[in-house]
Design a protein around this motif. Structure first.
Motif, PDB file in Angstrom:
ATOM      1  N   ARG A 182       0.730  -1.064  -0.085  1.00 34.23           N
ATOM      2  CA  ARG A 182       0.062  -0.168   0.025  1.00 34.23           C
ATOM      3  C   ARG A 182       0.787   1.278   0.017  1.00 34.23           C
ATOM      4  O   ARG A 182       0.635   2.333  -0.739  1.00 34.23           O
ATOM      5  N   PHE A 185       2.286   2.182  -3.554  1.00 34.64           N
ATOM      6  CA  PHE A 185       1.177   2.575  -4.442  1.00 34.64           C
ATOM      7  C   PHE A 185       0.762   4.067  -3.988  1.00 34.64           C
ATOM      8  O   PHE A 185       0.856   4.825  -4.872  1.00 34.64           O
ATOM      9  N   GLU A 186       0.612   4.443  -2.588  1.00 33.51           N
ATOM     10  CA  GLU A 186       0.504   5.595  -2.436  1.00 33.51           C
ATOM     11  C   GLU A 186       1.664   6.521  -2.631  1.00 33.51           C
ATOM     12  O   GLU A 186       1.200   7.771  -2.810  1.00 33.51           O
ATOM     13  N   ASN A 193      -2.733  -0.784  -6.647  1.00 30.02           N
ATOM     14  CA  ASN A 193      -2.689  -1.203  -5.331  1.00 30.02           C
ATOM     15  C   ASN A 193      -2.579  -2.702  -4.809  1.00 30.02           C
ATOM     16  O   ASN A 193      -3.739  -3.149  -4.849  1.00 30.02           O
ATOM     17  N   TYR A 194      -1.610  -3.280  -4.923  1.00 28.57           N
ATOM     18  CA  TYR A 194      -1.545  -4.805  -4.951  1.00 28.57           C
ATOM     19  C   TYR A 194      -1.727  -5.255  -3.384  1.00 28.57           C
ATOM     20  O   TYR A 194      -1.762  -6.592  -3.333  1.00 28.57           O
ATOM     21  N   SER A 195      -1.935  -4.406  -2.432  1.00 28.64           N
ATOM     22  CA  SER A 195      -2.138  -4.745  -1.074  1.00 28.64           C
ATOM     23  C   SER A 195      -3.543  -5.639  -1.180  1.00 28.64           C
ATOM     24  O   SER A 195      -4.008  -6.072  -0.128  1.00 28.64           O
TER      25      SER A 195
END
Length: 414
Positions: A182, A185-186, A193-195
């Motif tokens: 996350r 991504f942020e 967002n692979y989380s």
């Protein structure tokens, strides 16, 4: 650091490293006890030069001669491993953490994003031990990604993330990998967002153990207060039952935390570093004074209140307190069944009983010293009395389910 060979030099440097790594006060004190015991053995046997063989003898000394508890034997082994790594010429984190956090060779781009993430976590207030754990897991995750041919964050794909994570073999690591992804991504390192790829499943936490007020009173009354150990243990259990404070806070309790004149007790919580303060109840005050004035050994330079009662006198740790509580529950005659009966049982009992008595969750939160109201939701799950106010009628069985019940009773069995 140049290779050290004397125990004194190794121990001095190890203490310096421990101080730099922000260990908790309880852990540092426990390690000091072990190192002081090692030094005593070296002096008594006329030893100066340290070696791994000497390290094994030091462990045996703690286990066989000092007869310390199993947790401290384990701590002694950990310290010997650190001393061995210092003796080999390692230093800093490599000496403290060994292979578990030894650097993993990663592509330059992965090194960059991992360093950025650890710096981000440090600014958020993560302890050094937490940072080590995150770096250990995330570096292995990135290593798995690089093994699949990915060397830049922008080239990461969903299939790669799943494959790299599954190679870690433990689903609980998603608690650390998810926030890392996350963050990527942020901060713009990845486009997606692979989380969200892998759903983290929280393990079912057990219902908190609860003992009634009468059962707690029975435990208190079962203590033999005619003995020094009983007087000390009674004071500890009064703190547990009246305030619900943690065993680690009781172990760290010092004279400066108790204001007998103004009847106040205050300290910084070991777990959260948040301040906690309350009135010093008369029954607790009496129990503390009885122990301090009549039982507590005089130990120069030691401000902690609760001490062991055999030579060499040492401050009690939370493990010793938990063991005492566990033993006292067994002696009390209170039915235990499958209920937990360590020091935390007092904390959960107080919280649940207060909630069952319609005391607001905000007051319960403040009494327990929790930082947010969400922390006490766990205790509210067994508010049985409130749940009885809104029961639902059990519907009559019908259809296939009704037929199955008839089969179970033996009716209409073919």
């Amino acid at each position: 650091m140049e290779k050290q060979v004397t125990f004194h030099d190794l121990a001095t440097h190890l203490r310096m490293l421990l101080e730099s790594e922000s260990y908790s006060q309880t852990t540092v004190k426990d390690m000091d006890f072990i190192l002081n015991s090692f030094a005593s053995y070296m002096d008594k046997n006329g030893l100066d030069v340290y070696s791994p063989e000497i390290g094994e003898r030091l462990i045996q000394y703690c286990e066989v001669e000092l007869k310390v508890c199993a947790s401290r034997v384990s701590r002694a082994r950990v310290i010997v491993r650190k001393l061995n790594r210092l003796n080999q010429g390692l230093d800093g984190r490599e000496a403290l953490w060994g292979d578990k956090t030894s650097p993993i060779v990663l592509p330059a781009d992965f090194e960059k994003i991992l360093s950025a993430y650890i710096s981000y976590c440090r600014k958020k207030g993560n302890k050094q031990t937490t940072l080590h754990y995150k770096q250990w897991i995330c570096s292995r995750f990135l290593k798995n990604l690089s093994s699949s041919g990915c060397e830049k964050a922008e080239d990461i794909s969903g299939d790669m993330v799943q494959s790299a994570f599954l190679q870690l073999k433990f689903s609980r690591y998603w608690e650390r990998i998810g926030p890392f992804l996350r963050f990527l991504f942020e901060k713009g390192y990845t486009k997606l967002n692979y989380s969200m790829l892998i759903q983290h499943r929280k393990r079912n936490s057990p219902y908190p153990t609860v003992y009634s007020v009468d059962e707690i009173t029975t435990v208190e009354s079962s203590i033999d207060r005619a003995t020094p150990a009983g007087i000390r243990n009674y004071a500890i259990i009064m703190l547990l039952s009246r305030y619900g404070i943690r065993s680690s806070d009781i172990a760290a309790l010092s004279f400066e935390n108790i204001d007998f004149t103004n009847n106040r007790i205050r300290f910084l919580q070991q777990k959260t570093d948040d301040p906690w303060e309350s009135e010093l109840f008369p029954e607790v005050k009496d129990a503390l004074l009885d122990y301090i004035q009549n039982v507590r050994p005089e130990v120069s330079g030691c401000s902690q209140i609760f001490m062991t009662l055999v030579i060499p006198y040492q401050p009690m740790d939370c493990f010793a307190i938990n063991t005492m509580v566990w033993t006292q529950f067994g002696k009390s005659g209170v039915p235990l069944a499958e209920r937990r009966h360590g020091s935390r049982a007092f904390r959960s009992s107080m919280a649940s009983n207060m909630i069952n008595d319609n005391i607001s969750t905000e007051i319960v939160r403040r009494v327990l010293g929790h930082g947010t109201k969400h922390a006490i939701k766990h205790y509210a799950r067994i508010d049985i009395e409130s749940m009885r106010l809104c029961p639902l009628a059990v519907p009559e069985p019908g259809g296939l389910f009704a037929e199955m019940l008839l089969w179970k009773d033996g009716d209409n069995h073919v």
